[in-house]
Design an enzyme around this catalytic site. Structure first.
Site, PDB file in Angstrom:
ATOM      1  N   GLY A 172      30.860 -64.088  87.742  1.00 43.54           N
ATOM      2  CA  GLY A 172      31.430 -63.000  88.544  1.00 43.54           C
ATOM      3  C   GLY A 172      32.932 -62.923  88.349  1.00 43.54           C
ATOM      4  N   ARG A 177      26.584 -52.016 115.017  1.00 43.73           N
ATOM      5  CA  ARG A 177      26.468 -51.451 113.664  1.00 43.73           C
ATOM      6  C   ARG A 177      26.639 -52.575 112.648  1.00 43.73           C
ATOM      7  NH1 ARG A 177      24.974 -47.643 116.033  1.00 43.73           N
ATOM      8  NH2 ARG A 177      25.692 -45.483 115.953  1.00 43.73           N
ATOM      9  N   THR A 198      36.701 -67.725  90.829  1.00 46.00           N
ATOM     10  CA  THR A 198      35.608 -67.124  91.612  1.00 46.00           C
ATOM     11  C   THR A 198      36.109 -66.871  93.026  1.00 46.00           C
ATOM     12  OG1 THR A 198      33.489 -67.547  92.713  1.00 46.00           O
ATOM     13  CG2 THR A 198      34.671 -69.491  91.972  1.00 46.00           C
ATOM     14  N   ILE A 199      35.682 -65.751  93.601  1.00 46.52           N
ATOM     15  CA  ILE A 199      36.130 -65.461  94.977  1.00 46.52           C
ATOM     16  C   ILE A 199      35.505 -66.417  95.989  1.00 46.52           C
ATOM     17  CG2 ILE A 199      36.537 -63.016  94.520  1.00 46.52           C
ATOM     18  CD1 ILE A 199      33.910 -62.468  96.183  1.00 46.52           C
ATOM     19  N   ASP A 200      34.441 -67.141  95.585  1.00 45.57           N
ATOM     20  CA  ASP A 200      33.661 -67.931  96.559  1.00 45.57           C
ATOM     21  C   ASP A 200      34.338 -69.225  96.997  1.00 45.57           C
ATOM     22  OD1 ASP A 200      31.720 -66.002  96.148  1.00 45.57           O
ATOM     23  OD2 ASP A 200      30.633 -67.185  94.654  1.00 45.57           O
ATOM     24  N   GLY A 227      33.204 -69.702  87.229  1.00 47.79           N
ATOM     25  CA  GLY A 227      32.713 -70.555  88.310  1.00 47.79           C
ATOM     26  C   GLY A 227      32.012 -71.787  87.776  1.00 47.79           C
ATOM     27  N   ASP A 228      31.294 -72.487  88.650  1.00 46.42           N
ATOM     28  CA  ASP A 228      30.713 -73.762  88.207  1.00 46.42           C
ATOM     29  C   ASP A 228      29.595 -73.582  87.175  1.00 46.42           C
ATOM     30  OD1 ASP A 228      29.033 -72.754  90.110  1.00 46.42           O
ATOM     31  OD2 ASP A 228      28.775 -74.636  91.210  1.00 46.42           O
ATOM     32  N   GLY A 229      28.917 -72.426  87.177  1.00 45.56           N
ATOM     33  CA  GLY A 229      27.940 -72.142  86.112  1.00 45.56           C
ATOM     34  C   GLY A 229      28.647 -72.106  84.765  1.00 45.56           C
ATOM     35  N   ARG A 247      31.780 -50.893 120.546  1.00 43.46           N
ATOM     36  CA  ARG A 247      30.631 -51.369 119.767  1.00 43.46           C
ATOM     37  C   ARG A 247      30.804 -52.811 119.319  1.00 43.46           C
ATOM     38  NH1 ARG A 247      29.993 -46.163 115.808  1.00 43.46           N
ATOM     39  NH2 ARG A 247      28.415 -45.044 117.010  1.00 43.46           N
ATOM     40  N   GLY A 307      39.544 -62.796 113.890  1.00 42.48           N
ATOM     41  CA  GLY A 307      39.235 -63.034 115.308  1.00 42.48           C
ATOM     42  C   GLY A 307      37.791 -62.738 115.651  1.00 42.48           C
ATOM     43  N   ARG A 344      28.170 -66.265  97.983  1.00 45.45           N
ATOM     44  CA  ARG A 344      26.963 -66.859  97.392  1.00 45.45           C
ATOM     45  C   ARG A 344      26.366 -67.870  98.376  1.00 45.45           C
ATOM     46  NH1 ARG A 344      25.743 -67.713  91.169  1.00 45.45           N
ATOM     47  NH2 ARG A 344      27.715 -66.681  90.911  1.00 45.45           N
ATOM     48  N   ASP A 392      33.885 -72.121  95.820  1.00 50.44           N
ATOM     49  CA  ASP A 392      32.761 -73.056  96.017  1.00 50.44           C
ATOM     50  C   ASP A 392      32.639 -74.091  94.895  1.00 50.44           C
ATOM     51  OD1 ASP A 392      32.052 -71.312  94.003  1.00 50.44           O
ATOM     52  OD2 ASP A 392      29.998 -71.015  94.710  1.00 50.44           O
ATOM     53  N   ARG A 434      35.361 -57.993  95.549  1.00 52.78           N
ATOM     54  CA  ARG A 434      35.628 -58.600  94.230  1.00 52.78           C
ATOM     55  C   ARG A 434      36.771 -57.925  93.469  1.00 52.78           C
ATOM     56  NH1 ARG A 434      30.470 -60.519  91.960  1.00 52.78           N
ATOM     57  NH2 ARG A 434      30.899 -59.462  90.022  1.00 52.78           N
ATOM     58  N   ARG A 458      27.050 -62.550  82.760  1.00 59.16           N
ATOM     59  CA  ARG A 458      26.195 -63.727  82.901  1.00 59.16           C
ATOM     60  C   ARG A 458      25.344 -63.736  81.628  1.00 59.16           C
ATOM     61  NH1 ARG A 458      26.525 -62.283  88.619  1.00 59.16           N
ATOM     62  NH2 ARG A 458      28.024 -63.770  89.443  1.00 59.16           N
TER      63      ARG A 458
HETATM   64  P1  ADP Z   1      29.718 -68.643  87.660  1.00 55.39           P
HETATM   65  O1  ADP Z   1      30.428 -69.164  86.456  1.00 55.39           O
HETATM   66  O2  ADP Z   1      30.502 -67.624  88.399  1.00 55.39           O
HETATM   67  O3  ADP Z   1      29.172 -69.757  88.516  1.00 55.39           O
HETATM   68  P2  ADP Z   1      27.037 -68.202  86.628  1.00 55.39           P
HETATM   69  O4  ADP Z   1      26.412 -69.295  87.422  1.00 55.39           O
HETATM   70  O5  ADP Z   1      26.305 -66.912  86.541  1.00 55.39           O
HETATM   71  O6  ADP Z   1      28.465 -67.793  87.154  1.00 55.39           O
HETATM   72  O7  ADP Z   1      27.299 -68.775  85.147  1.00 55.39           O
HETATM   73  C1  ADP Z   1      27.906 -67.985  84.159  1.00 55.39           C
HETATM   74  C2  ADP Z   1      27.303 -68.309  82.830  1.00 55.39           C
HETATM   75  O8  ADP Z   1      27.537 -69.708  82.517  1.00 55.39           O
HETATM   76  C3  ADP Z   1      25.779 -68.183  82.720  1.00 55.39           C
HETATM   77  O9  ADP Z   1      25.362 -66.873  82.514  1.00 55.39           O
HETATM   78  C4  ADP Z   1      25.483 -69.081  81.535  1.00 55.39           C
HETATM   79  O10 ADP Z   1      25.776 -68.438  80.324  1.00 55.39           O
HETATM   80  C5  ADP Z   1      26.466 -70.215  81.734  1.00 55.39           C
HETATM   81  N1  ADP Z   1      25.776 -71.294  82.470  1.00 55.39           N
HETATM   82  C6  ADP Z   1      25.447 -71.332  83.773  1.00 55.39           C
HETATM   83  N2  ADP Z   1      24.776 -72.447  84.087  1.00 55.39           N
HETATM   84  C7  ADP Z   1      24.670 -73.159  82.961  1.00 55.39           C
HETATM   85  C8  ADP Z   1      24.083 -74.426  82.624  1.00 55.39           C
HETATM   86  N3  ADP Z   1      23.459 -75.157  83.549  1.00 55.39           N
HETATM   87  N4  ADP Z   1      24.173 -74.848  81.342  1.00 55.39           N
HETATM   88  C9  ADP Z   1      24.814 -74.092  80.428  1.00 55.39           C
HETATM   89  N5  ADP Z   1      25.375 -72.901  80.671  1.00 55.39           N
HETATM   90  C10 ADP Z   1      25.317 -72.423  81.910  1.00 55.39           C
HETATM   91  O1  F6P Z   2      30.212 -65.452  92.715  1.00 52.66           O
HETATM   92  C1  F6P Z   2      30.846 -64.284  93.114  1.00 52.66           C
HETATM   93  C2  F6P Z   2      29.870 -63.364  93.799  1.00 52.66           C
HETATM   94  O2  F6P Z   2      30.564 -62.183  94.182  1.00 52.66           O
HETATM   95  C3  F6P Z   2      29.149 -63.964  95.011  1.00 52.66           C
HETATM   96  O3  F6P Z   2      29.951 -63.969  96.165  1.00 52.66           O
HETATM   97  C4  F6P Z   2      27.946 -63.064  95.103  1.00 52.66           C
HETATM   98  O4  F6P Z   2      26.865 -63.744  95.705  1.00 52.66           O
HETATM   99  C5  F6P Z   2      27.647 -62.740  93.659  1.00 52.66           C
HETATM  100  O5  F6P Z   2      28.818 -63.010  92.914  1.00 52.66           O
HETATM  101  C6  F6P Z   2      27.224 -61.311  93.434  1.00 52.66           C
HETATM  102  O6  F6P Z   2      26.873 -61.181  92.115  1.00 52.66           O
HETATM  103  P1  F6P Z   2      26.662 -59.786  91.373  1.00 52.66           P
HETATM  104  O7  F6P Z   2      28.017 -59.278  91.020  1.00 52.66           O
HETATM  105  O8  F6P Z   2      25.847 -60.145  90.200  1.00 52.66           O
HETATM  106  O9  F6P Z   2      25.979 -58.868  92.344  1.00 52.66           O
END
Ligand code: ADP
Ligand code: F6P
Length: 321
Positions: A12, A245, A126-128, A103-105, A163, A186, A172, A130, A254, A73
Site C-alpha cells: 500500500g 450515522r 505504510t500508514i498503519d 510494509g512488512d510484506g 447525532r 476526542g 489493517r 504496524d 492514504r 502487490r
Molecule cells: P506491505 O508491504 O504493505 O505489507 P503486502 O503484504 O501486500 O504489503 O506485501 C507487498 C508485496 O511483498 C507482496 O505483494 C509480495 O510481492 C511481497 N511479499 C509479501 N509477503 C511476502 C513473503 N512472505 N515472502 C516474499 N514476498 C512477500
Molecule cells: O496497509 C495500508 C492499508 O491502507 C491498510 O490500512 C488497509 O487495510 C489496506 O492497506 C487497504 O488495501 P487496499 O488499498 O488494497 O484496499
C-alpha cells in the site's frame, strides 16, 4: 563500492514515499552511483520495468503523496519463477543493491532477495505503523492528521444535528491509527483489535453516562479490524435514542501531501539506506527507535514485536466523556 542500485515502492502506498525516493536517488547520485527506479514494486523487478534516474528525476516530489514509482502487490514474486526473473533482471542491469520501501510484506520479499544474493535495505513505508521493529513508519503522521481533519468535519455536522458519528479508520490488523487519531479527535469510545471490548459497557454505557452531564453529540472511532460500523450505528440509535450515522473513511486516509514529520523521516531513512549500501552493507532494515534513525538485520527485524500503548485508551476513557 557498489556502482548500481535500484529503488522500488511496494504494498500500500503511503504519503512520504516520494520523499524517501528523492533522498535515495539524490544521495546515490552524489556518490556517483547509477540508480534505477523500478516501477510497481516487485512487478517491475520481475518484468524488467525500470528506468535510470538522475538528480532531476526527483524534482518537485517531496511534497507529493502517492509514489512516482507506482506500487503494487505482487503475488507472483512469492513463487520461485517470479524470484528467478527478478534476480535475472538485477544481474542483467548490474543492480548490486536494492532499496525497498514498503510494509512488512515487502520486507519479507527483501529478505528473500537478500537470501539469494541481492543485498537489500528496507525502509518502513505504510500508514498503519504496524512494523514490529519500528516505532514509526513513513505515512503514519500524515494519515493520522488526515483522519483528524476528516473527523473534525464529521463532528461539525454531528454537533449540528445532535447525532453520534461512528467512524471506521484504516490500519489493517493494527489499532495504532484508530487509537491515536481517536485521542486526537476526542472520541468518546475507541475500539481497536488489541483491546477486548464489550459494546454495551464500552460504548452504550459510556454514552449514557455522558448524556447525564448533558452531552448530546458523540464521536466513536472504530478500527477497520473490528468493522461493523453500520450495525453499531443502528444499535446506538436503538439503545440510547441518539440518531447515529456511520462513515467509513477509506482511501482518503492514504493520499495527500505528507506532513513535515513524514518528509523529514523519509529523507533521513532514504539517506541512511544509501550510506549502508555504499559501504557494502545489505540485508538491513532502517528504522526509527526513540526518535533515532537506526538499522537492524532484516531477519531479526522481522521477528521483533511492537506493543501498543494501552494506557492511552485508559486515559482517553477518563478525559473524553
Ligand atoms: P506491505 O508491504 O504493505 O505489507 P503486502 O503484504 O501486500 O504489503 O506485501 C507487498 C508485496 O511483498 C507482496 O505483494 C509480495 O510481492 C511481497 N511479499 C509479501 N509477503 C511476502 C513473503 N512472505 N515472502 C516474499 N514476498 C512477500
Ligand atoms: O496497509 C495500508 C492499508 O491502507 C491498510 O490500512 C488497509 O487495510 C489496506 O492497506 C487497504 O488495501 P487496499 O488499498 O488494497 O484496499
Amino acid at each position: 563500492m557498489i556502482k548500481t542500485i535500484g529503488v522500488l515502492t511496494s504494498g500500500g502506498d503511503a504519503p512520504g514515499m516520494n520523499a524517501a525516493i528523492r533522498a535515495v536517488v539524490r544521495a546515490a547520485c552524489e556518490l556517483g552511483m547509477k540508480v534505477y527506479g523500478i516501477k510497481r514494486g516487485y512487478n517491475g523487478l520481475m518484468e524488467d520495468d525500470m528506468f535510470e534516474m538522475n538528480l532531476r528525476s526527483v524534482s518537485d516530489i517531496i511534497n507529493r503523496g502517492g509514489t512516482i514509482l507506482y506500487s503494487a502487490r505482487s503475488p507472483r514474486f512469492k513463487t520461485e519463477e517470479g524470484m528467478a526473473d527478478a534476480i535475472e533482471n538485477c544481474k542483467k542491469r548490474g543492480i548490486e543493491g536494492l532499496v525497498v520501501i514498503g510494509g512488512d510484506g515487502s520486507f519479507r520479499g527483501a529478505r528473500d532477495l537478500s537470501l539469494r544474493g541481492i543485498p537489500c535495505v528496507a525502509i518502513p513505508g505504510t500508514i498503519d505503523n504496524d512494523i514490529g521493529c519500528c516505532d514509526y513508519t513513513i505515512g503514519y503522521d500524515t494519515a493520522m492528521n488526515t483522519i483528524m481533519q476528516m473527523v473534525d468535519r464529521i463532528r461539525d455536522t454531528a454537533e449540528s444535528h445532535d447525532r453520534c458519528a461512528v467512524v471506521e479508520v484504516m490500519g489493517r490488523g493494527a489499532g495504532y491509527l484508530a487509537l491515536n487519531a481517536g485521542v486526537a479527535c476526542g472520541a468518546t469510545s475507541i475500539l481497536i483489535p488489541e483491546i477486548p471490548y464489550e459494546f454495551d459497557r464500552d460504548v452504550i454505557e459510556r454514552m449514557k453516562r455522558a448524556q447525564k452531564s448533558d452531552k448530546v453529540h458523540f464521536v466513536i472511532v472504530v478500527s477497520e479490524a473490528i468493522g461493523g460500523v453500520e450495525e453499531m450505528a443502528k444499535r446506538i440509535e436503538a439503545e440510547t435514542g441518539v440518531e447515529a450515522r456511520a462513515t467509513i473513511l477509506g482511501h482518503v486516509q492514504r493520499g495527500g501531501s505528507p506532513t513535515a514529520k513524514d518528509r523529514i523521516v523519509a529523507s533521513q531513512m532514504g539517506f541512511r539506506a544509501v550510506q549502508l549500501l555504499k559501504d557494502g552493507v545489505g540485508n538491513r532494515v532502517v528504522a526509527m527507535r526513540r526518535e533515532n534513525i537506526v538499522d537492524y538485520d532484516i531477519f531479526e527485524a522481522l521477528l521483533m514485536k511492537n506493543t501498543i500503548d494501552l494506557d492511552m485508551n485508559k486515559m482517553n476513557c477518563d478525559i473524553s466523556i
